[in-house]
Design an enzyme around this catalytic site. Structure first.
Site, PDB file in Angstrom:
ATOM      1  N   LYS A 193       7.551 -40.993  -4.365  1.00 21.97           N
ATOM      2  CA  LYS A 193       8.426 -40.266  -3.501  1.00 21.97           C
ATOM      3  C   LYS A 193       7.636 -38.909  -3.377  1.00 21.97           C
ATOM      4  O   LYS A 193       6.587 -38.707  -4.103  1.00 21.97           O
ATOM      5  CB  LYS A 193       9.852 -39.801  -4.315  1.00 21.97           C
ATOM      6  N   ASP A 198      13.083 -39.090   4.641  1.00 20.13           N
ATOM      7  CA  ASP A 198      14.286 -38.691   3.559  1.00 20.13           C
ATOM      8  C   ASP A 198      14.832 -37.313   4.132  1.00 20.13           C
ATOM      9  O   ASP A 198      14.754 -37.108   5.486  1.00 20.13           O
ATOM     10  CB  ASP A 198      13.857 -38.323   2.146  1.00 20.13           C
TER      11      ASP A 198
HETATM   12  P1  NDP Z   1      19.381 -35.909   6.655  1.00 20.90           P
HETATM   13  O1  NDP Z   1      18.246 -34.811   6.618  1.00 20.90           O
HETATM   14  O2  NDP Z   1      19.015 -36.735   7.818  1.00 20.90           O
HETATM   15  O3  NDP Z   1      20.545 -35.455   6.468  1.00 20.90           O
HETATM   16  C1  NDP Z   1      21.030 -34.690   5.243  1.00 20.90           C
HETATM   17  C2  NDP Z   1      22.362 -34.234   5.455  1.00 20.90           C
HETATM   18  O4  NDP Z   1      23.080 -33.783   4.080  1.00 20.90           O
HETATM   19  C3  NDP Z   1      22.380 -33.238   6.549  1.00 20.90           C
HETATM   20  O5  NDP Z   1      23.856 -33.213   7.201  1.00 20.90           O
HETATM   21  C4  NDP Z   1      22.523 -31.967   5.545  1.00 20.90           C
HETATM   22  O6  NDP Z   1      23.047 -30.693   5.957  1.00 20.90           O
HETATM   23  C5  NDP Z   1      23.481 -32.438   4.282  1.00 20.90           C
HETATM   24  N1  NDP Z   1      23.065 -31.772   3.140  1.00 20.90           N
HETATM   25  C6  NDP Z   1      22.029 -31.454   2.495  1.00 20.90           C
HETATM   26  N2  NDP Z   1      22.114 -30.861   1.484  1.00 20.90           N
HETATM   27  C7  NDP Z   1      23.542 -30.411   1.344  1.00 20.90           C
HETATM   28  C8  NDP Z   1      24.331 -29.775   0.873  1.00 20.90           C
HETATM   29  N3  NDP Z   1      23.704 -29.196  -0.210  1.00 20.90           N
HETATM   30  N4  NDP Z   1      25.666 -29.592   0.860  1.00 20.90           N
HETATM   31  C9  NDP Z   1      26.215 -30.344   1.989  1.00 20.90           C
HETATM   32  N5  NDP Z   1      25.491 -31.000   2.605  1.00 20.90           N
HETATM   33  C10 NDP Z   1      24.034 -31.215   2.450  1.00 20.90           C
HETATM   34  O7  NDP Z   1      18.805 -36.812   5.338  1.00 20.90           O
HETATM   35  P2  NDP Z   1      19.423 -38.424   5.074  1.00 20.90           P
HETATM   36  O8  NDP Z   1      20.475 -38.738   5.590  1.00 20.90           O
HETATM   37  O9  NDP Z   1      17.865 -38.978   5.441  1.00 20.90           O
HETATM   38  O10 NDP Z   1      19.473 -37.986   3.491  1.00 20.90           O
HETATM   39  C11 NDP Z   1      20.563 -38.093   2.812  1.00 20.90           C
HETATM   40  C12 NDP Z   1      20.713 -38.674   1.520  1.00 20.90           C
HETATM   41  O11 NDP Z   1      20.536 -40.015   1.559  1.00 20.90           O
HETATM   42  C13 NDP Z   1      19.568 -37.881   0.404  1.00 20.90           C
HETATM   43  O12 NDP Z   1      20.050 -38.092  -0.725  1.00 20.90           O
HETATM   44  C14 NDP Z   1      18.569 -39.087   0.660  1.00 20.90           C
HETATM   45  O13 NDP Z   1      17.856 -39.039  -0.487  1.00 20.90           O
HETATM   46  C15 NDP Z   1      19.195 -40.260   0.746  1.00 20.90           C
HETATM   47  N6  NDP Z   1      18.657 -41.600   1.075  1.00 20.90           N
HETATM   48  C16 NDP Z   1      17.941 -41.568   2.395  1.00 20.90           C
HETATM   49  C17 NDP Z   1      17.339 -42.736   2.877  1.00 20.90           C
HETATM   50  C18 NDP Z   1      17.100 -42.504   4.449  1.00 20.90           C
HETATM   51  O14 NDP Z   1      16.756 -44.056   4.546  1.00 20.90           O
HETATM   52  N7  NDP Z   1      16.809 -41.693   4.978  1.00 20.90           N
HETATM   53  C19 NDP Z   1      17.400 -43.774   2.090  1.00 20.90           C
HETATM   54  C20 NDP Z   1      18.011 -43.769   0.686  1.00 20.90           C
HETATM   55  C21 NDP Z   1      18.677 -42.632   0.273  1.00 20.90           C
HETATM   56  P3  NDP Z   1      22.367 -29.470   6.357  1.00 20.90           P
HETATM   57  O15 NDP Z   1      22.139 -30.125   7.793  1.00 20.90           O
HETATM   58  O16 NDP Z   1      23.326 -28.314   6.602  1.00 20.90           O
HETATM   59  O17 NDP Z   1      21.040 -29.560   5.547  1.00 20.90           O
END
Ligand code: NDP
Length: 449
Positions: free
Chosen positions: A129, A169
């Site tokens: 990572k 991510d």
């Molecule tokens: P994105 O950046 O596309 O989206 C993240 C989302 O989560 C945004 O809406 C963001 O809001 C919100 N967010 C982040 N921090 C907070 C917080 N503290 N409180 C509330 N909302 C929050 O990321 P992903 O969708 O790719 O990833 C989301 C999760 O999934 C992570 O844990 C990642 O590790 C996991 N994951 C992702 C994979 C992938 O293929 N993308 C694969 C496996 C796991 P804001 O815009 O306000 O920051």
């Protein structure tokens, strides 16, 4: 906390001593250690070979300076990370996270989880990572491009299709992967498609990679329900986040007949009694890069925005936390249980705190740990690598079919492993043990390295 065997307790003490201040890594390591006691009793050769001691120590950790110039001409300095945790099963594989909260402990927790997740897919990928404390929010496309170019100028020397293959991510989506790939290609003078995944579908990316994590988590949830003689049709679903994982979880849950009520970002959450309009949410979050409050404004009276607060206060049958680590705590779990939740499945990595997991499991709620439930993303990345190696591209239906088979297999593996170790229904133990067994067997075969 569940008690550890004396051997694992002293290993955990050693983890705390050697990795000070890395709270998320301690949490992720502890959770896995809590599952491994019975395995080390059944397989003493794993203890003799010090496999767990080796697993908790990354094979390599890289930290580097990322200097870049913003639009006003000011020089900025961020920190870059890549933790190459374990390559017993294949090249290091795992995403890059760009978020101001990123530090070594967060990257190590994510890399550690990735070892077991990748093993569970049954595919040939090791765990790693990376990322940076760079915050892409509010930055222009040109600033993001310059940052990505500087980041890759250092990182490229550690990558390669047979060595280490990053993906996206939090904060790293199609735009960032494009800029990163462009700089890698320029520096190395190679068209090495398999060095990054999540690429554009016009230049080596896989169909359904963008959808895979969210779709996969919903498929895993459907499997957990089927195992209990239930299905998703007509159920009320709560989703947190509004990024890649959240958007495609909403889309798939709706396709399977569920009613999705919520989405969120770090500013608050929206509740839409008519069901989230996923096309509008995508437009606001992916195209306009706006805030979630804009969704409620554009839905007129159909949706309301709640600033701050907990999205888990909304009564739902199924909860899919898909934002970030430790976003669903013990109080939220108690509220969900009081409201009759049937299943909670982790779209994000470690979004449910250990105490909350215990509350859910003790209440008999089906629980899908992220290692298993969100593995569809990395599995489809491995399918992207396979297509790149063969210089072919599969259509959407073929990739989605493979994804569905992989998610079904992961669920079955979790169930069978938990049964085998006398903890039926415990998908946490099932995922940790099954992932460990596969990596451990490979490490044993490959000697003390
Ligand atoms: P994105 O950046 O596309 O989206 C993240 C989302 O989560 C945004 O809406 C963001 O809001 C919100 N967010 C982040 N921090 C907070 C917080 N503290 N409180 C509330 N909302 C929050 O990321 P992903 O969708 O790719 O990833 C989301 C999760 O999934 C992570 O844990 C990642 O590790 C996991 N994951 C992702 C994979 C992938 O293929 N993308 C694969 C496996 C796991 P804001 O815009 O306000 O920051």
């Amino acid at each position: 906390m569940t008690a550890l065997t004396p051997q694992l307790e002293s290993l955990y003490d050693e983890i705390l001593r050697r990795n000070p201040g890395e709270a998320e890594f301690h949490q992720a390591a502890r959770e896995v250690l809590e599952s491994l006691g019975p395995v080390l009793v059944a397989r003493p050769e794993y203890a003799t070979a010090k496999l767990v001691e080796r697993l908790v120590e990354p094979e390599r950790q890289v930290m580097f300076r990322v200097p870049w110039v913003d639009d006003s001409g000011t020089v900025r300095v961020n920190r870059g990370f890549r933790v190459e945790f374990n390559s017993a099963l294949g090249p290091y594989k795992g995403g890059l996270r760009f978020h101001p909260s990123v530090n070594l402990g967060i990257i190590k927790f994510l890399g550690f989880e990735q070892i077991f997740k990748n093993a569970l897919t049954g595919l040939g990928i090791g765990g790693g990572k990376g990322g940076s404390d760079f915050d892409p929010r509010g930055r222009s496309d040109a600033e993001v491009m310059r940052f990505c170019q500087s980041f890759m100028t250092e990182l490229h020397r550690h990558l390669g299709e047979h060595t280490d293959v990053p993906a996206g991510d939090i904060g790293v989506g199609g735009r960032e992967i494009g800029y990163l790939f462009g700089q890698y290609r320029r520096i190395t003078n190679r068209w090495e498609a398999g060095v990054l995944t999540g690429k554009g579908t016009g230049w080596g990316g896989s169909q359904a990679r963008a959808e895979a994590t969210g779709y996969g988590n919903v498929l895993f949830t459907a499997e957990m329900l089927r195992h209990r003689g239930q299905d998703l049709e007509g159920l009320q679903v709560g989703v947190s986040g509004s990024g890649n994982v959240a958007l495609y979880s909403i889309e798939k849950a709706q396709a399977l007949g569920a009613h999705v009520l919520t989405a969120s970002d770090s500013s608050g959450y929206v509740v839409d009694e008519k069901g989230i309009d996923v096309a509008l949410l995508k437009q606001i979050k992916e195209v306009e890069r706006g805030r979630i409050s804009a969704y409620a404004e554009r839905r007129g009276g159909a949706a309301r925005f709640v600033a701050g607060g907990s999205v888990w206060d909304v009564p739902v049958d199924i909860a899919l936390p898909s934002a970030t680590q430790n976003e669903l705590d013990e109080n939220a779990a108690l509220t969900l249980v009081r409201n009759g939740v049937k299943a909670v499945s982790e779209g994000a990595n470690m979004p449910v705190t250990p105490k909350a997991v215990r509350v859910l499991q003790e209440a008999g709620v089906a629980f899908g740990p992220g290692k298993a439930a969100n593995a569809g993303g990395v599995a489809t990345s491995a399918l992207e690598m396979r297509q790149n190696a063969g210089r072919v591209s599969w259509d959407f239906a073929q990739v989605e079919q493979e994804l569905a088979t992989i998610m079904r297999d992961i669920h079955r593996t979790c169930v069978e492993t938990a049964d085998r170790y006398g903890t039926p229904g415990d998908n946490v133990a099932g995922a940790n043990i099954a992932g460990f067994e596969r990596v451990a067997a490979a490490m044993l075969d490959q000697g003390v390295i």
